[in-house]
Scaffold this active site. Structure first.
Site, PDB file in Angstrom:
ATOM      1  N   ARG A   1       0.827  -1.220   0.000  1.00  9.35           N
ATOM      2  CA  ARG A   1       0.000   0.000   0.000  1.00  9.35           C
ATOM      3  C   ARG A   1       0.859   1.267   0.000  1.00  9.35           C
ATOM      4  O   ARG A   1       0.500   2.263   0.625  1.00  9.35           O
ATOM      5  CB  ARG A   1      -0.977   0.027   1.184  1.00  9.35           C
ATOM      6  CG  ARG A   1      -2.043  -1.057   1.120  1.00  9.35           C
ATOM      7  CD  ARG A   1      -3.274  -0.663   1.951  1.00  9.35           C
ATOM      8  NE  ARG A   1      -4.115  -1.833   2.182  1.00  9.35           N
ATOM      9  CZ  ARG A   1      -4.335  -2.390   3.375  1.00  9.35           C
ATOM     10  NH1 ARG A   1      -3.793  -1.873   4.464  1.00  9.35           N
ATOM     11  NH2 ARG A   1      -5.112  -3.445   3.489  1.00  9.35           N
TER      12      ARG A   1
ATOM     13  N   ARG B   1      -3.794   6.399   0.848  1.00  4.30           N
ATOM     14  CA  ARG B   1      -4.419   7.582   1.451  1.00  4.30           C
ATOM     15  C   ARG B   1      -3.521   8.381   2.383  1.00  4.30           C
ATOM     16  O   ARG B   1      -3.879   9.484   2.778  1.00  4.30           O
ATOM     17  CB  ARG B   1      -5.696   7.158   2.196  1.00  4.30           C
ATOM     18  CG  ARG B   1      -6.843   6.788   1.270  1.00  4.30           C
ATOM     19  CD  ARG B   1      -8.028   6.234   2.036  1.00  4.30           C
ATOM     20  NE  ARG B   1      -7.748   4.919   2.594  1.00  4.30           N
ATOM     21  CZ  ARG B   1      -8.522   4.300   3.477  1.00  4.30           C
ATOM     22  NH1 ARG B   1      -9.617   4.902   3.933  1.00  4.30           N
ATOM     23  NH2 ARG B   1      -8.212   3.099   3.928  1.00  4.30           N
TER      24      ARG B   1
ATOM     25  N   ARG C   1      -8.268  11.235  -5.387  1.00  4.23           N
ATOM     26  CA  ARG C   1      -9.507  10.612  -4.911  1.00  4.23           C
ATOM     27  C   ARG C   1     -10.609  11.624  -4.603  1.00  4.23           C
ATOM     28  O   ARG C   1     -11.775  11.243  -4.476  1.00  4.23           O
ATOM     29  CB  ARG C   1      -9.228   9.788  -3.646  1.00  4.23           C
ATOM     30  CG  ARG C   1      -8.624   8.410  -3.877  1.00  4.23           C
ATOM     31  CD  ARG C   1      -9.553   7.444  -4.596  1.00  4.23           C
ATOM     32  NE  ARG C   1     -10.915   7.502  -4.114  1.00  4.23           N
ATOM     33  CZ  ARG C   1     -11.350   6.900  -3.017  1.00  4.23           C
ATOM     34  NH1 ARG C   1     -10.525   6.195  -2.278  1.00  4.23           N
ATOM     35  NH2 ARG C   1     -12.614   6.999  -2.666  1.00  4.23           N
TER      36      ARG C   1
ATOM     37  N   ASP D   1      -6.858  -3.460  -6.858  1.00  2.31           N
ATOM     38  CA  ASP D   1      -7.422  -4.062  -5.656  1.00  2.31           C
ATOM     39  C   ASP D   1      -7.642  -5.541  -5.911  1.00  2.31           C
ATOM     40  O   ASP D   1      -7.946  -5.939  -7.043  1.00  2.31           O
ATOM     41  CB  ASP D   1      -8.755  -3.390  -5.299  1.00  2.31           C
ATOM     42  CG  ASP D   1      -9.197  -3.744  -3.887  1.00  2.31           C
ATOM     43  OD1 ASP D   1      -9.931  -4.749  -3.733  1.00  2.31           O
ATOM     44  OD2 ASP D   1      -8.812  -3.049  -2.939  1.00  2.31           O
TER      45      ASP D   1
ATOM     46  N   TYR E   1     -14.152 -12.904   1.242  1.00  4.40           N
ATOM     47  CA  TYR E   1     -14.854 -11.642   0.978  1.00  4.40           C
ATOM     48  C   TYR E   1     -16.197 -11.889   0.300  1.00  4.40           C
ATOM     49  O   TYR E   1     -17.206 -11.265   0.646  1.00  4.40           O
ATOM     50  CB  TYR E   1     -13.998 -10.733   0.097  1.00  4.40           C
ATOM     51  CG  TYR E   1     -13.007  -9.890   0.854  1.00  4.40           C
ATOM     52  CD1 TYR E   1     -13.433  -8.843   1.669  1.00  4.40           C
ATOM     53  CD2 TYR E   1     -11.638 -10.125   0.750  1.00  4.40           C
ATOM     54  CE1 TYR E   1     -12.524  -8.055   2.360  1.00  4.40           C
ATOM     55  CE2 TYR E   1     -10.716  -9.341   1.441  1.00  4.40           C
ATOM     56  CZ  TYR E   1     -11.169  -8.311   2.239  1.00  4.40           C
ATOM     57  OH  TYR E   1     -10.270  -7.531   2.927  1.00  4.40           O
TER      58      TYR E   1
END
Length: 364
Positions: free
Chosen positions: A37, A41, A50, A86, A164
């Protein structure tokens, strides 16, 4: 797609191959480092992208995916880039709706809860049609990197993807997905086999598009007992590695089965992977003993160390490097991904510490 020429045969020559050498167990001038990552963010420039676009739109727009992939490399002297995407693009490619809820994470409006629900899963999958946007992003990014560092592609592992799909989100007790394995073993293997086939085709497509190494993320493997891991994770992880290697033996493969430390020996003996990732729940010296010199290791600093300032980061990095015992067959990383709240100074200090301290160890 950009007007820019992205002919796959015209990729620039690689200038820094330290990461690839470490994957293969060759001598390196320092320990290479990249961070899971590393595009995300915690970077203000990522937040600015974003601000106008939702998460999956960034993934599906090659120009934007390329832009955010390169952002951390413009800040830190990392030794590899990893394409911004992702793991849940695979379920999407199989016709399963996935939303990314701001502040909460992934959400599946219609999870796979019954064996009848399996009929809703699209299979087989034409990965070029369904995931071509990832391939375009890889090709564009490989060209725009201009050979600075290698480009890593990735996929989620079958068990993690299945989890998931059944749970409908992350951060649960995994009771739905784990009970599936006990209640519906045959259907579980069927679903895992479908996911495995899509993952293999997807990874082969990523190599064709320009990926120079690949990582398989099994983020929820630590939820399974050793016996359940051996039945529902290991065979599919090995199948993925072996089938990809049969076509592209030159491409390093990394398996990160988070927290499944008991599996390191089996994975290292499988011949399916060049590198095994470890998190902070195992001492590097113990991991090294389990895998011997069969594979390289990647990891394993606790991400929370990056909150603690330059000196703590440097001290903990030194302890980590010393515990690995050798600078050979080692790629420095975190034990999991960057946090959205990490200060910019954290990864900056970590990358610098890895490079400086490992050079000192090598030149002793």
């Amino acid at each position: 797609m950009s007007e820019e020429n992205i002919n796959k045969n015209e990729f620039p020559e690689l200038k820094n191959d330290t990461f690839l050498k470490a994957c293969r167990g060759e001598e390196v001038p320092y320990v290479p480092v990249w961070i899971m990552r590393q595009a995300g963010r915690y970077l203000p420039e990522f937040k600015s992208v974003r601000a106008d676009v939702d998460f999956f739109s960034v993934c599906r727009t090659p120009e934007l995916a390329c832009k955010v992939t390169l952002q951390p490399l413009d800040r830190f002297p990392l030794d590899a880039a990893i394409i911004f995407s992702d793991i849940l693009v695979v379920p999407q490619a199989m016709g399963i709706e996935v939303q990314m809820i701001p502040g909460k994470g992934p959400f599946f409006p219609n999870p796979i809860r019954t064996i009848e629900d399996l009929s809703r899963v699209q299979f087989p999958v034409d990965v070029n049609k369904e995931l071509g946007y990832v391939f375009d992003a890889l090709t564009l990014t490989r060209k725009r990197l201009e050979g600075r560092v290698p480009l890593i592609g990735f996929t989620g592992a079958p068990w993690t993807l299945m989890t998931y799909c059944i749970e409908g989100s992350g951060g649960t007790t995994m009771s739905n997905s784990k009970s599936w394995l006990y209640k519906h073993p045959a259907e579980s293997h069927k679903f895992l086999s479908m996911l495995t086939r899509v993952c293999i085709d997807y990874l082969l497509g990523q190599i064709k598009a320009g990926a120079q190494a690949l990582q398989i993320f099994d983020s929820w493997s630590n939820e399974l007992s050793p016996a359940m891991f051996k039945e529902y994770c290991l065979p599919y992880l090995v199948q993925i590695g072996k089938e990809v290697k049969a076509v592209h033996p030159e491409i390093p493969l990394i398996c990160f089965a988070k927290g499944s430390n008991f599996a390191l020996e089996d994975l290292s003996k499988s011949g399916a992977y060049d590198v095994l990732g470890i998190d902070w729940t195992i001492e590097p010296s113990v991991a090294r003993e389990m895998v011997a010199d069969r594979v390289s290791l990647q990891g394993n600093l606790d991400p929370c160390v990056l909150y603690c300032g330059d000196q703590v980061i440097r001290d903990q990095t030194q302890k980590m490097l010393q515990s690995f015992g050798t600078t050979k067959r080692l790629i420095a990383n975190l034990g999991h991904g960057m946090h959205p709240t990490h200060p910019i100074e954290g990864p900056e200090s970590y990358v610098k510490a890895v490079h400086e301290l490992s050079k000192q160890m090598i030149n002793k």
